[in-house]
Scaffold this motif. Structure first.
Motif, mmCIF file in Angstrom:
data_model
loop_
_atom_site.group_PDB
_atom_site.id
_atom_site.type_symbol
_atom_site.label_atom_id
_atom_site.label_comp_id
_atom_site.label_asym_id
_atom_site.label_seq_id
_atom_site.Cartn_x
_atom_site.Cartn_y
_atom_site.Cartn_z
ATOM 1 N N ILE B 77 1.083 -1.328 -0.645
ATOM 2 C CA ILE B 77 -0.351 -0.269 -0.314
ATOM 3 C C ILE B 77 0.901 1.200 0.204
ATOM 4 C CG2 ILE B 77 -2.051 1.775 1.668
ATOM 5 C CD1 ILE B 77 -2.041 -1.351 2.124
ATOM 6 N N CYS B 78 1.000 2.527 -0.881
ATOM 7 C CA CYS B 78 1.808 3.482 -1.311
ATOM 8 C C CYS B 78 0.375 4.298 -0.508
ATOM 9 C CB CYS B 78 1.788 3.389 -1.859
ATOM 10 S SG CYS B 78 2.904 3.879 -2.723
ATOM 11 N N HIS B 79 0.875 6.121 0.002
ATOM 12 C CA HIS B 79 -0.491 6.818 0.401
ATOM 13 C C HIS B 79 1.271 8.346 -0.785
ATOM 14 C CE1 HIS B 79 -1.836 4.877 3.432
ATOM 15 N NE2 HIS B 79 -3.104 5.519 3.175
ATOM 16 N N LEU B 80 0.164 8.839 -0.792
ATOM 17 C CA LEU B 80 0.835 9.865 -2.425
ATOM 18 C C LEU B 80 0.480 11.460 -1.913
ATOM 19 C CD1 LEU B 80 0.624 7.668 -5.904
ATOM 20 C CD2 LEU B 80 2.375 7.886 -3.975
ATOM 21 N N LEU B 81 1.214 12.110 -1.784
ATOM 22 C CA LEU B 81 0.456 13.176 -1.752
ATOM 23 C C LEU B 81 0.891 14.098 -3.515
ATOM 24 C CD1 LEU B 81 -0.745 16.047 -0.134
ATOM 25 C CD2 LEU B 81 1.749 16.008 0.765
ATOM 26 N N SER B 82 0.356 15.219 -3.310
ATOM 27 C CA SER B 82 0.382 15.984 -4.754
ATOM 28 C C SER B 82 0.521 17.831 -4.376
ATOM 29 C CB SER B 82 -0.319 16.103 -5.484
ATOM 30 O OG SER B 82 -0.280 17.097 -6.630
ATOM 31 N N LEU B 83 2.146 18.125 -3.665
ATOM 32 C CA LEU B 83 1.827 19.437 -2.465
ATOM 33 C C LEU B 83 1.080 21.000 -3.888
ATOM 34 C CD1 LEU B 83 5.178 19.173 -1.556
ATOM 35 C CD2 LEU B 83 3.311 19.341 0.085
ATOM 36 N N ASP B 84 1.191 20.100 -5.153
ATOM 37 C CA ASP B 84 0.773 21.849 -5.911
ATOM 38 C C ASP B 84 -0.437 21.376 -6.092
ATOM 39 O OD1 ASP B 84 3.320 21.363 -7.551
ATOM 40 O OD2 ASP B 84 3.234 22.178 -6.480
#
Lengths: 403, 155, 218
Positions: B77-84
């Protein structure tokens, strides 16, 4: 201190007569706990730095698979033990998201006040130990003086100085005692003066500036790639604060600023954290105006224990109390990720629930663990003495690193 | 909800590019989870990082879960975030033992994958330095598996 | 006693050599802080300005085991950390004492799992245990005072009846620990021997123990 010939790894370094492997072992006054760092030195220059965590691995995630949700709260206290209330709130936010219940507003405002006070307490420990490691030993004594005022407020609410377990799923353990608001206001009035004292003593000190300006520089792209969050990321100029950009609880109704650095060195991170302490005081001041009387526990009978007077007199309430303590409350099947902006970065709890009253899997995303990974980037190419400054500036707490 | 619009764009782009290789897309309490086949794991994450509509430039977390009664017992399981774009995504896949490493995409995956190897025993192909991190080097067994007792073997 | 009777003025102190040595040792302890976890933070807070538990007892923190004589272990001891603590303990010079602070160091606390050592006394002999999670600062002061009392009682010049070997591992055999009012716990052999006895022997023994009562089988 004998010369070692190490086998070449990655084909990168040659086995040189001058290279020495030094072990800054787990028992060391300035590693803020039990952290082992293996350094490859040539003279005073650090060629390779390899932090070895794990000396405080207590298996919290495995233990949590066998406990009910309210029983996990004391386990979460001991993760980032200098600001224990933040961990409680992050976990409870994840469970409340899974359940989908609403929290009364008084509980939310009290949670915000106490969280910001904890942020100040954690930054005070960072300030004391970081500046003490650099050489100014008395900074620690000054920081402890203000931290004791915060711990007094917590001791008044829940009886403990360090590990509170004050949150429950659905609200707080109990309402704050009378005299809470006066004590908080007294602290809010006193702290800016103490803060001005610290700034006067340390910030423009030439020795301190020599040891922190242009030391441990990390660029914004590297910081994002390495997953840094918190003041370590904001020191490099990246504007990201969960309280502003993904607000939780009532942070969108409060007015505050987020300090940013520019160069990404130790001095910028120091200034960011010092300014964050003042902004926290501003937040607490505004929250006190919103605080009104009301319940601190949610109205949901499946999740909250009944009040003691009812449990002792009515049969249904006693049965409800019994069932909840012995069997816990069940959460729907699904998963949730609860996150807050803790004092060290983004603290997240990822819960997978299989419909029973225990989590199937709990993963703790500890910010100190991820921030510590960037230590080689900060120290390689620098001197040995800068390693100490860099460990202090990324602000790690071993409870979160090792869980 | 504003978050859901940009995530809807992401999910549409993923479906266009990967089609059958996406096993399921689900949403629970405002969080979107996409399950891939393990063959496209590395390619999917490279796409998620570089595509301008997705722009997931920070990896928050990479972990695993153990379902011992399934043939493919581990869920990665992978959690991703986009700052823009300010959106988050959760990606999942399933495997028995091997999975490609995500270190070429985000360098922060290094320690996350070492910890998952240490506690579950999942082997990441292509990881530069896969060794135990939280337990001692000579530890036998993988504690977070469901068949490892909480109290260990030598109390 | 005729020669020395009431001879000395009020300005001469008489004592035993052992008490003098004990007083000197207890008033100048140099602790080595092995703060691993939350109790370490509490200990740092306790040692500084508000409570000042350490300075007023004459203690000074030393961070090297070669220069200290009390090892204060505050916090959880994991199996990865245990050899390190044993090495540090071995590096200290005699006479040395150990204080175990907090529930985790005493017995493992809530962490009953694969990675935590269930108590510090599995690897080093402990002199004083300070319970709490974390202990309140007054408890720290009390624990240090107890250690001081223990040091004062020690026999340095007088002979020790029982010489304890500090390098021996602690025995896990509960029945072998002698306590005042020592009670021998019955074992399986005792029970087998009891079953082999005749009924008259048992009655005879019982009438000896309780002389007023007659036997009940009649």
């Amino acid at each position: 201190m004998q010369e070692t010939k190490t086998a070449p790894q990655n084909g990168e370094f040659q086995s040189s007569q001058k290279r020495m492997r030094l072990n800054m072992g787990p028992q060391h006054p300035s590693t803020h706990g039990v952290l082992q760092i293996v350094l490859d030195l040539e003279g005073e220059v650090v060629m390779r730095c390899d932090p070895v965590p794990g000396y405080l691995h207590r298996g919290t995630e495995k233990l949590a698979e066998g406990k009910y949700y309210n029983q996990i709260i004391p386990l979460t206290d001991r993760l980032d033990y200098v600001s224990a209330f933040n961990n409680n709130v992050a976990f409870v936010l994840a469970v409340e998201k899974l359940l989908g219940i609403e929290i009364p507003s008084r509980a939310n405002w009290i949670r915000m006040i106490l969280m910001e006070l904890q942020r100040i307490a954690s930054h005070l420990i960072w300030f004391g130990t970081h500046v003490m490691d650099i050489g100014a030993v008395t900074a620690f004594l000054y920081a402890m003086r203000e931290r004791e005022m915060i711990l007094d407020i917590f001791e008044m609410c829940c009886g403990a100085r360090l590990t509170y377990s004050y949150c429950r799923v659905g609200g707080l353990m109990a309402d704050t005692p009378p005299g809470f608001e006066e004590k908080v206001e007294e602290f809010v009035k006193h702290f800016p003066k103490a803060h001005a004292e610290y700034m006067k003593l340390v910030t423009k000190n030439p020795i301190f500036m020599d040891r922190t300006v242009d030391v441990g520089v990390i660029t914004a792209e590297d910081a994002i790639d390495m997953g840094l969050t918190g003041a370590s990321l904001r020191g490099s100029g990246v504007n990201w604060d969960l309280r502003k950009h993904e607000p939780y609880i009532h942070y969108d109704q409060i007015d505050f600023d987020v300090p940013l650095g520019s160069k990404g060195d130790c001095y910028d991170r120091y200034l960011c954290r010092m300014e964050e302490m003042l902004q926290s005081v501003r937040i607490v001041d505004q929250c006190m105006k919103f605080l009104k009387a009301g319940p601190v526990r949610a109205d949901d009978p499946k999740v909250m224990l009944p009040p003691k007077e009812l449990a002792m007199s009515q049969a249904e309430a006693m049965q409800r109390h019994f069932v909840q303590v012995i069997h816990g409350f069940a959460t729907p099947v699904g998963e949730a990720y609860g996150k807050i902006e803790a004092s060290k970065g983004e603290l997240g709890f990822y819960l997978i629930s299989d419909g029973s009253s225990r989590p199937y899997r709990m993963k703790i995303r500890g910010p100190s663990y991820v921030n510590l990974q960037s230590l080689p980037l900060l120290t390689e190419g620098g001197m040995v003495a800068d390693v100490i400054a860099c460990i202090g500036t990324i602000d790690i707490v071993l409870g979160e690193v090792d869980r | 909800m504003p978050m859901q619009d940009s995530l809807q764009v992401v999910v549409d782009r993923l479906k266009d590019k990967f089609g059958d290789n996406i096993l399921s897309v689900s949403e629970f309490r405002d969080e979107v989870t996409v399950r891939f086949k393990p063959e496209v794991w590395l390619e999917a994450h490279t796409f998620l990082k570089e595509d301008p509509d997705c722009a997931f430039n920070m990896m928050i977390d990479e972990t695993a879960a153990d379902y011992p009664l399934r043939p493919d017992r581990f869920d990665v399981i992978c959690h991703l975030l986009s700052l823009d774009k300010r959106h988050r995504l959760r990606t999942k896949t399933q495997t028995v033992e091997h999975i490609p490493s995500l270190v070429p995409v985000w360098r922060t995956a290094n320690w996350h994958e070492r910890e998952t190897y240490d506690l579950f025993g999942i082997i990441y192909d292509g990881h530069p330095d896969l060794r135990r991190i939280l337990l001692t080097e000579d530890w036998e067994g993988f504690p977070l598996r469901k068949d490892y007792p909480v109290e260990g073997y030598d109390m | 006693m005729g020669l020395l009777n009431n001879k000395f003025e009020e300005n001469i102190v008489t004592t035993t050599v052992d008490s003098l040595i004990g007083w000197a040792k207890k008033s100048s302890m140099f602790p080595l802080l092995l703060g691993t976890a939350c109790c370490g933070i509490e200990m740092m807070a306790v040692g500084y300005s508000r409570f000042d538990v350490l300075e007023r007892f004459g203690m000074l923190f030393r961070f090297s085991p070669r220069q200290s004589d009390v090892m204060i272990v505050a916090g959880t001891v994991t199996k990865k950390m245990a050899p390190v603590i044993k090495t540090v303990y071995d590096q200290m010079a005699d006479p040395k004492y150990v204080i175990a602070v907090g529930s985790c160091a005493i017995s493992g606390n809530i962490y009953k799992n694969y990675s935590t050592l269930q108590g510090l006394d599995r690897i080093v002999p402990v002199d004083v245990y300070i319970p709490g999670c974390p202990p309140i600062p007054e408890a720290f002061a009390y624990g240090i005072i107890e250690l001081q009392k223990k040091i004062q009682r020690e026999k340095v010049i007088r002979k020790n009846k029982e010489v304890l070997d500090p390098t021996a591992p602690p025995t896990g055999d509960v029945a072998a620990i002698k306590r005042p009012g020592y009670i021998k716990l019955p074992t399986a052999e005792d029970y087998a021997a009891f079953l082999d006895k005749d009924i008259e022997e048992i009655e005879a023994e019982r009438s000896l123990l309780m002389p007023g009562r007659g036997s009940e089988t009649k």
